[in-house]
Scaffold this active site. Structure first.
Site, PDB file in Angstrom:
ATOM      1  N   GLN A  31      15.425 -56.473  -6.357  1.00  0.00           N
ATOM      2  CA  GLN A  31      14.969 -57.229  -5.179  1.00  0.00           C
ATOM      3  C   GLN A  31      13.512 -57.633  -5.343  1.00  0.00           C
ATOM      4  O   GLN A  31      12.799 -57.085  -6.197  1.00  0.00           O
ATOM      5  CB  GLN A  31      15.090 -56.362  -3.914  1.00  0.00           C
ATOM      6  N   HIS A  62      11.869 -43.722  11.879  1.00  0.00           N
ATOM      7  CA  HIS A  62      12.167 -42.542  11.061  1.00  0.00           C
ATOM      8  C   HIS A  62      12.435 -41.300  11.911  1.00  0.00           C
ATOM      9  O   HIS A  62      13.287 -40.481  11.559  1.00  0.00           O
ATOM     10  CB  HIS A  62      11.042 -42.305  10.052  1.00  0.00           C
ATOM     11  N   ASP A  86      10.772 -45.842   0.939  1.00  0.00           N
ATOM     12  CA  ASP A  86       9.402 -45.858   1.458  1.00  0.00           C
ATOM     13  C   ASP A  86       8.915 -44.445   1.749  1.00  0.00           C
ATOM     14  O   ASP A  86       7.716 -44.221   1.949  1.00  0.00           O
ATOM     15  CB  ASP A  86       9.332 -46.720   2.744  1.00  0.00           C
ATOM     16  N   ASP A 153      19.612 -44.487   4.724  1.00  0.00           N
ATOM     17  CA  ASP A 153      18.447 -45.302   5.092  1.00  0.00           C
ATOM     18  C   ASP A 153      18.315 -46.433   4.075  1.00  0.00           C
ATOM     19  O   ASP A 153      17.316 -46.545   3.341  1.00  0.00           O
ATOM     20  CB  ASP A 153      17.190 -44.431   5.097  1.00  0.00           C
ATOM     21  N   THR A 155      18.806 -50.612   2.764  1.00  0.00           N
ATOM     22  CA  THR A 155      18.631 -51.981   3.254  1.00  0.00           C
ATOM     23  C   THR A 155      19.963 -52.410   3.881  1.00  0.00           C
ATOM     24  O   THR A 155      20.951 -51.681   3.820  1.00  0.00           O
ATOM     25  CB  THR A 155      18.286 -52.905   2.066  1.00  0.00           C
ATOM     26  N   ASP A 156      19.962 -53.594   4.452  1.00  0.00           N
ATOM     27  CA  ASP A 156      21.160 -54.011   5.174  1.00  0.00           C
ATOM     28  C   ASP A 156      22.254 -54.459   4.206  1.00  0.00           C
ATOM     29  O   ASP A 156      21.967 -54.869   3.085  1.00  0.00           O
ATOM     30  CB  ASP A 156      20.779 -55.129   6.153  1.00  0.00           C
TER      31      ASP A 156
HETATM   32  N1  SAM Z   1      14.278 -48.636   7.094  1.00  0.00           N
HETATM   33  C1  SAM Z   1      14.726 -49.784   6.359  1.00  0.00           C
HETATM   34  C2  SAM Z   1      15.803 -50.499   7.109  1.00  0.00           C
HETATM   35  O1  SAM Z   1      16.312 -49.930   8.071  1.00  0.00           O
HETATM   36  O2  SAM Z   1      16.110 -51.627   6.731  1.00  0.00           O
HETATM   37  C3  SAM Z   1      15.191 -49.366   4.995  1.00  0.00           C
HETATM   38  C4  SAM Z   1      14.142 -48.599   4.279  1.00  0.00           C
HETATM   39  S1  SAM Z   1      14.253 -48.368   2.607  1.00  0.00           S
HETATM   40  C5  SAM Z   1      12.990 -49.369   2.035  1.00  0.00           C
HETATM   41  C6  SAM Z   1      15.750 -49.130   2.087  1.00  0.00           C
HETATM   42  C7  SAM Z   1      16.005 -48.759   0.643  1.00  0.00           C
HETATM   43  O3  SAM Z   1      17.400 -48.758   0.332  1.00  0.00           O
HETATM   44  C8  SAM Z   1      15.374 -49.707  -0.378  1.00  0.00           C
HETATM   45  O4  SAM Z   1      14.309 -49.053  -1.023  1.00  0.00           O
HETATM   46  C9  SAM Z   1      16.519 -50.069  -1.344  1.00  0.00           C
HETATM   47  O5  SAM Z   1      16.089 -50.140  -2.692  1.00  0.00           O
HETATM   48  C10 SAM Z   1      17.459 -48.916  -1.083  1.00  0.00           C
HETATM   49  N2  SAM Z   1      18.844 -49.162  -1.501  1.00  0.00           N
HETATM   50  C11 SAM Z   1      19.576 -50.281  -1.312  1.00  0.00           C
HETATM   51  N3  SAM Z   1      20.801 -50.137  -1.870  1.00  0.00           N
HETATM   52  C12 SAM Z   1      20.835 -48.885  -2.424  1.00  0.00           C
HETATM   53  C13 SAM Z   1      21.818 -48.150  -3.137  1.00  0.00           C
HETATM   54  N4  SAM Z   1      23.029 -48.686  -3.420  1.00  0.00           N
HETATM   55  N5  SAM Z   1      21.518 -46.890  -3.538  1.00  0.00           N
HETATM   56  C14 SAM Z   1      20.297 -46.351  -3.267  1.00  0.00           C
HETATM   57  N6  SAM Z   1      19.303 -47.001  -2.605  1.00  0.00           N
HETATM   58  C15 SAM Z   1      19.590 -48.264  -2.185  1.00  0.00           C
END
Ligand code: SAM
Length: 275
Positions: A31, A62, A86, A153, A155-156
């Site tokens: 990303q 959080h 994060d 937690d 990403t969408d």
């Molecule tokens: N609080 C935020 C929200 O609600 O949108 C999300 C926070 S955190 C930055 C989201 C994390 O999910 C990202 O760092 C992303 O790289 C991670 N992520 C996405 N897909 C993933 C997967 N399949 N396995 C592990 N981490 C993943």
């Protein structure tokens, strides 16, 4: 010259924030990662242009993502965080007297950028924290450990995005088998005002759990300023939690916990339709 960051995340909806400067911008194999210094929210982490978390309001998200779930289990000792690069979710878990926290984050660059530009979010040096930089989907398929609490937690679930597979029946089934007899799972989910169908779909996917509930909380930086979470337990009802937290918080309180499960009628209907 004024600098504004505008987020195009939900169709026909834009959000703009006045920006002092772009602190970091780069692309990982997963990303685009950026951190901007905003006037209103301090440093803001963006992934593929979508606001993830900000210095100013991250505590609201959080605390509500973590504490209702941690209190629903009588004594959570082994916790798994999927995503959360994060550091904020793991930081809140580590405030509890847990034995271990495993964080499975697919993108190591998000961790590095967050440690550097959002230092207050993480408690990275706690010896109980183990960070695995790998895909949470594969991890959940292959893991053999048992957990008391699983916190999603990510990403969408954008099409073809790394998180899409974290919102599937198979993933939740794997999570269910990894949970201890009183295990609890919680996930942030799409805002039901904009995506009402996501609520009923996810409830359906979690129907192997005897207790599934929806709750909500304020997160000003997210579209609409209100966010929702889905919580599933193998035994305990999150609305019957009576234990107080053994430490101070800035958003979560026992009254906020109770109020978070009081759903607006349109949301309760969307949820109950699946019941
Ligand atoms: N609080 C935020 C929200 O609600 O949108 C999300 C926070 S955190 C930055 C989201 C994390 O999910 C990202 O760092 C992303 O790289 C991670 N992520 C996405 N897909 C993933 C997967 N399949 N396995 C592990 N981490 C993943």
């Amino acid at each position: 010259m004024e600098l504004w960051y505008t987020q195009d995340y939900i169709e026909n909806y834009q959000m703009s924030l006045k920006v002092r400067e772009t602190i970091y911008r780069g692309r990982s194999p997963y990303q685009e990662i950026a951190v901007v210094r905003t006037e209103l929210y301090g440093n803001l982490l963006l992934l593929d242009g979508i606001a993830q978390t900000s210095e100013k309001d991250e505590f609201m998200y959080h605390e509500m993502l973590v504490h209702p779930a941690m209190l629903t289990h009588p004594d959570p000792q082994r916790v798994l965080v999927i995503g959360g690069g994060d550091g904020g979710a793991a930081r809140e878990v580590l405030r509890h007297p847990v034995r271990s926290v495993v964080m499975v984050e697919i993108d190591g660059e998000v961790i590095e950028v967050s440690r550097r530009h959002l230092p207050a979010l993480g408690n990275w040096d706690d010896a109980r924290l183990k960070v695995l930089v790998e895909d949470g989907i594969a991890y959940m398929t292959n893991a053999r450990e048992e957990f008391d609490c699983i916190i999603l937690d990510s990403t969408d679930p954008l099409p073809q995005g790394p998180a899409e597979g974290l919102f599937t029946r198979e993933f939740y089934q794997n999570a269910f088998t990894r949970l201890s007899p009183e295990g609890t799972l919680v996930s942030q989910i799409e805002p039901p005002f904009f995506h009402p169908d996501s609520v009923s779909t996810l409830w359906d996917y979690l129907s192997m759990f005897p207790v599934v509930k929806l709750f909500w909380g304020m997160v000003p930086i997210y579209p609409g300023g209100v966010w929702t979470y889905i919580i599933a337990s193998k035994r305990n009802d999150p609305e019957k939690v009576s234990r107080p937290l053994p430490f101070p918080t800035r958003y979560y309180t026992p009254d906020v916990h109770r109020g978070a499960f009081a759903l607006p009628r349109f949301l309760a209907d969307a949820f109950q339709r699946r019941a």
